[in-house]
Design a protein around this motif. Structure first.
Motif, PDB file in Angstrom:
ATOM      1  N   UNK A 161       3.289  22.346   3.040  1.00  0.00           N
ATOM      2  CA  UNK A 161       2.284  21.497   3.645  1.00  0.00           C
ATOM      3  C   UNK A 161       2.353  20.081   3.045  1.00  0.00           C
ATOM      4  N   UNK A 162       2.533  20.035   1.726  1.00  0.00           N
ATOM      5  CA  UNK A 162       2.572  18.754   1.023  1.00  0.00           C
ATOM      6  C   UNK A 162       3.789  17.944   1.448  1.00  0.00           C
ATOM      7  N   UNK A 163       4.913  18.645   1.608  1.00  0.00           N
ATOM      8  CA  UNK A 163       6.144  17.948   2.025  1.00  0.00           C
ATOM      9  C   UNK A 163       5.950  17.309   3.380  1.00  0.00           C
ATOM     10  N   UNK A 164       5.301  18.059   4.278  1.00  0.00           N
ATOM     11  CA  UNK A 164       5.072  17.560   5.622  1.00  0.00           C
ATOM     12  C   UNK A 164       4.223  16.275   5.576  1.00  0.00           C
ATOM     13  N   UNK A 165       3.173  16.338   4.747  1.00  0.00           N
ATOM     14  CA  UNK A 165       2.269  15.191   4.637  1.00  0.00           C
ATOM     15  C   UNK A 165       2.990  13.997   4.010  1.00  0.00           C
ATOM     16  N   UNK A 166       3.814  14.301   3.031  1.00  0.00           N
ATOM     17  CA  UNK A 166       4.580  13.273   2.339  1.00  0.00           C
ATOM     18  C   UNK A 166       5.503  12.555   3.317  1.00  0.00           C
ATOM     19  N   UNK A 167       6.196  13.368   4.149  1.00  0.00           N
ATOM     20  CA  UNK A 167       7.141  12.745   5.076  1.00  0.00           C
ATOM     21  C   UNK A 167       6.436  11.951   6.159  1.00  0.00           C
ATOM     22  N   UNK A 168       5.236  12.371   6.529  1.00  0.00           N
ATOM     23  CA  UNK A 168       4.526  11.588   7.539  1.00  0.00           C
ATOM     24  C   UNK A 168       4.073  10.263   6.923  1.00  0.00           C
ATOM     25  N   UNK A 169       3.727  10.316   5.639  1.00  0.00           N
ATOM     26  CA  UNK A 169       3.342   9.086   4.927  1.00  0.00           C
ATOM     27  C   UNK A 169       4.542   8.146   4.824  1.00  0.00           C
ATOM     28  N   UNK A 170       5.692   8.747   4.521  1.00  0.00           N
ATOM     29  CA  UNK A 170       6.921   7.955   4.401  1.00  0.00           C
ATOM     30  C   UNK A 170       7.278   7.328   5.739  1.00  0.00           C
ATOM     31  N   UNK A 171       7.120   8.133   6.819  1.00  0.00           N
ATOM     32  CA  UNK A 171       7.444   7.621   8.153  1.00  0.00           C
ATOM     33  C   UNK A 171       6.581   6.427   8.524  1.00  0.00           C
ATOM     34  N   UNK A 172       5.318   6.473   8.108  1.00  0.00           N
ATOM     35  CA  UNK A 172       4.397   5.440   8.549  1.00  0.00           C
ATOM     36  C   UNK A 172       4.374   4.209   7.648  1.00  0.00           C
ATOM     37  N   UNK A 173       4.919   4.355   6.425  1.00  0.00           N
ATOM     38  CA  UNK A 173       4.903   3.206   5.515  1.00  0.00           C
ATOM     39  C   UNK A 173       5.965   2.203   5.946  1.00  0.00           C
ATOM     40  N   UNK A 174       5.655   0.938   5.706  1.00  0.00           N
ATOM     41  CA  UNK A 174       6.617  -0.096   6.060  1.00  0.00           C
ATOM     42  C   UNK A 174       7.762  -0.112   5.039  1.00  0.00           C
ATOM     43  N   UNK A 175       7.406   0.053   3.784  1.00  0.00           N
ATOM     44  CA  UNK A 175       8.418   0.081   2.724  1.00  0.00           C
ATOM     45  C   UNK A 175       8.207   1.313   1.852  1.00  0.00           C
TER      46      UNK A 175
END
Lengths: 262, 243
Positions: free
Chosen positions: B187-201
Motif C-alpha cells: 500500500x505504501x509503495x503505491x502511495x509513494x509512486x503516486x506522490x512521485x508521479x505527481x511531484x514536479x521534481x
C-alpha cells in the motif's frame, strides 16, 4: 542586520501554527496524567509562597499577612524570569533531533518557552491575586499598569533566554552554571527584603542587578497600589530593549552555525 | 515552475577531537598559540554545482559517507551552506527521517497536528487530511493512545501516512520507505509512486541501482563530497559499479 531581524520574525510568523503547537505541548505535558492537572499552576506557587511567607516572616519578625503580600509582588516576576532562563538554556539542545531532521526556524524553541511560561504565569497570577486580596492586598488603579510590567518582563527574559540557548549549545557547562547563577541571583534580587536594606558591596550588587527594577515594576501596583516610579519604567524599558536586541544579535549570528556544534 | 539550483555548494563540518565541548576546553585553547588548530574542517560537500529542472527525477549514488545525505539536508535547508548557495522554487517535502518531532506522551491524533505543524502544514490542511491519515495508517482504534505505546510498525505507519499526505512540488527521499508488514508495504509503495508521479521534481538517494534506473531520468555520482559524474542512469550506474 535589520533584514535578518525582519526575516527572523517573518519565518516565525510563517511557522506560527507550529509555534502555537509547541506552546500547547508545553502546557499540556506539564500537567498531563497528574490528578489535579492544570490546577498545579495555581497550587505549586501558592504552596511555595506559603512556606516562604511563614518561614521568612517569623525570621524577619514581620507581620505574616503584610509579608505575604510583599513576597507575592516579588515572586511573580522572579518565578517567571528564572523559569524562562532555566528552560530556554536547554531549549535548543533538547530539540536536537528535530533540528537535524527538518527545517524549522530555530527561534521558535526559546520563544515557545517564554510564551508558554507567560501563560502559566498569568494564570497563577490571577488566581493568587484573589487570595492576596483576601489577605490584605490593595485594589487600585495601579493594577492597570501590570500588562506593561508583564510585557517588559517578557522581553527581558526572552532576550536572556535567546543568549543562553545559544551559549549552551557551544558550552554545555552553561546548563549547570545557569542553575547555580539563578540561585545566587535570587538572593541578590530584593524579593525577600526591601531594596536598600542591604548596604555595602552586596548592596551595590543588588542595585546593579538588572532584575531588581523589574521587581519594583510589579511591587508598586500590587503592594503600594501605585504606578511604578518613572525612573524604574525608563530603566526597565531600556534594559528590555537592549537585552532583546543583544539576544537577537547573538542568536542570528549563530542561528545557522550552531547545528554543526550539536 | 519548480526548480533547484545548487551553486558551488560547500558544507563544512568542524571535527572535534574531543566531543565534549566545555568551557575548560575553550579557555585552555585561548592560551594556545594557534587557535585554528582546535578543530579541522571536514568537507562533507565540496564545491558541488548542478541544476534540477521541472520533470527531473534525479538519483544520487555514492558510497556511505560520500555526502549524499548532507547534500539532501542542504537542499531541505537543514544545513546552511558554508559556501555557495541553494536556490529552490516550490514546496519541498523532505522524507529524510520521518517521524521527527513525534512526542511520545502525545496521542497519535495530537502528533498529527504537532508534527504536521512542524512539517509546515497549516491547521486547515491538517484538519482536512486527518481522517485520511488515520485511515491509511490503520490506527483507528489507537489514534487517541499515546504514541509511546505504539509498536515500531504502528509508529512508522503513522509517520509515513502523515508525511505523504500532501503532494509537494519537490519530493526528497533518502532511501525508499521500508517498514511495516508486507500488506502495508504494498500500500505504501503505491502511495509513494503516486506522490512521485505527481511531484514536479524528485530527488532520491538509494543504494538500489535497479530502482535508480527504473525511477530516474538522471543520476549524479558523489564521492568524498565531490561531484564525479552526471548523466543518464544506465551510464552513471555502470561507471560507478566498475569504478
Amino acid at each position: 542586520m535589520s533584514s535578518k531581524v525582519w526575516n527572523f520574525f517573518f519565518e516565525l510568523y510563517k511557522f506560527r501554527y507550529a509555534l502555537s503547537q509547541l506552546v500547547f505541548q508545553q502546557l499540556i505535558l506539564r500537567y498531563r496524567r497528574t490528578a489535579l492537572g492544570y490546577l498545579w499552576t495555581l497550587l505549586s506557587p501558592l504552596l511555595m509562597m506559603s512556606v516562604m511567607a511563614v518561614v521568612f516572616s517569623s525570621l524577619f519578625k514581620s507581620d505574616l499577612k503584610t509579608f505575604a503580600v510583599f513576597l507575592f509582588g516579588g515572586m511573580i516576576p522572579w518565578t517567571y524570569f528564572s523559569s524562562v532562563v532555566a528552560q530556554s538554556s536547554s531549549s535548543l539542545i533538547n530539540n536536537e533531533g528535530m533540528i537535524k531532521k527538518v527545517y524549522i526556524p530555530k527561534g521558535i524553541f526559546p520563544l515557545s518557552i517564554a510564551l508558554g511560561l507567560l501563560i502559566d504565569s498569568l494564570f497563577s497570577f490571577v488566581a493568587l491575586f484573589f487570595i492576596i486580596l483576601a489577605v490584605g492586598g490593595t485594589l487600585s488603579l495601579g493594577l492597570l499598569f501590570l500588562p506593561v510590567s508583564f510585557l517588559l518582563l517578557f522581553l527581558f527574559s526572552f532576550g536572556v533566554g535567546l543568549i543562553l540557548s545559544i551559549a549552551t549549545v557551544f558550552f554545555r557547562d552553561f546548563q549547570h552554571i545557569t542553575t547555580i547563577a539563578l540561585q545566587g541571583l535570587f538572593f541578590l534580587t530584593p524579593i525577600l527584603y526591601q531594596p536598600g536594606l542591604i548596604d555595602g558591596k552586596l548592596g551595590l550588587l543588588v542595585s546593579l542587578n538588572p532584575v531588581t527594577p523589574y521587581i519594583a515594576l510589579f511591587r508598586a501596583p500590587l503592594v503600594d497600589g501605585s504606578f511604578p516610579d518613572i525612573h524604574i519604567l525608563i530603566q526597565t524599558t531600556a534594559i528590555s530593549i537592549v537585552t532583546v536586541l543583544i539576544g537577537l544579535l547573538i542568536f542570528l549570528s549563530q542561528e545557522k552555525k550552531f547545528i554543526f556544534r550539536m | 515552475m519548480s526548480s533547484i539550483q545548487v551553486k558551488n555548494l560547500t558544507i563544512k563540518f568542524p571535527v572535534y577531537n574531543d566531543q565534549a565541548h566545555s568551557l575548560k576546553e575553550y579557555f585552555s585553547s585561548i592560551f594556545k598559540r594557534d587557535r585554528s588548530a582546535r578543530h579541522d574542517d571536514y568537507l562533507a560537500v565540496n564545491n558541488i554545482s548542478f541544476g534540477v529542472n521541472p520533470g527531473d527525477r534525479l538519483g544520487i549514488i555514492g558510497k556511505n559517507g560520500a555526502g549524499k545525505s548532507t547534500l539532501l539536508k542542504a537542499i531541505c535547508r537543514i544545513y546552511e551552506p558554508s559556501e555557495g548557495e541553494v536556490i529552490t522554487n516550490g514546496t519541498i517535502a523532505p522524507m529524510l527521517e520521518i517521524g521527527a518531532g513525534f512526542h511520545p506522551e502525545f496521542s497519535g491524533r495530537e502528533n498529527i497536528y504537532l508534527n504536521g505543524a512542524i512539517l509546515g502544514y497549516t491547521k486547515k490542511q491538517l484538519k482536512k487530511i486527518e481522517p485520511e491519515v488515520i485511515a491509511f495508517s490503520e490506527l483507528e482504534d489507537f489514534i487517541d493512545t499515546p504514541v509511546k505505546h505504539y509498536s515500531t510498525g504502528m509508529y512508522m505507519r503513522l509517520a509515513f501516512a502523515l508525511s505523504t499526505a500532501i503532494n509537494p512540488d519537490i519530493l526528497i527521499l533518502d532511501e525508499i520507505f521500508n517498514g511495516g508488514d508486507a500488506k502495508f508495504m504494498a500500500k505504501a509503495k503505491k502511495r509513494m509512486y503516486s506522490l512521485i508521479d505527481q511531484a514536479s521534481i524528485v530527488i532520491v538517494v538509494s543504494h538500489d541501482h535497479s530502482l535508480m534506473q527504473s525511477l530516474c531520468n538522471r543520476v549524479i555520482w558523489i564521492d568524498h563530497g565531490k561531484l564525479i559524474d552526471d548523466g543518464a542512469p544506465e551510464q552513471i550506474v555502470s561507471r560507478y559499479l566498475s569504478a
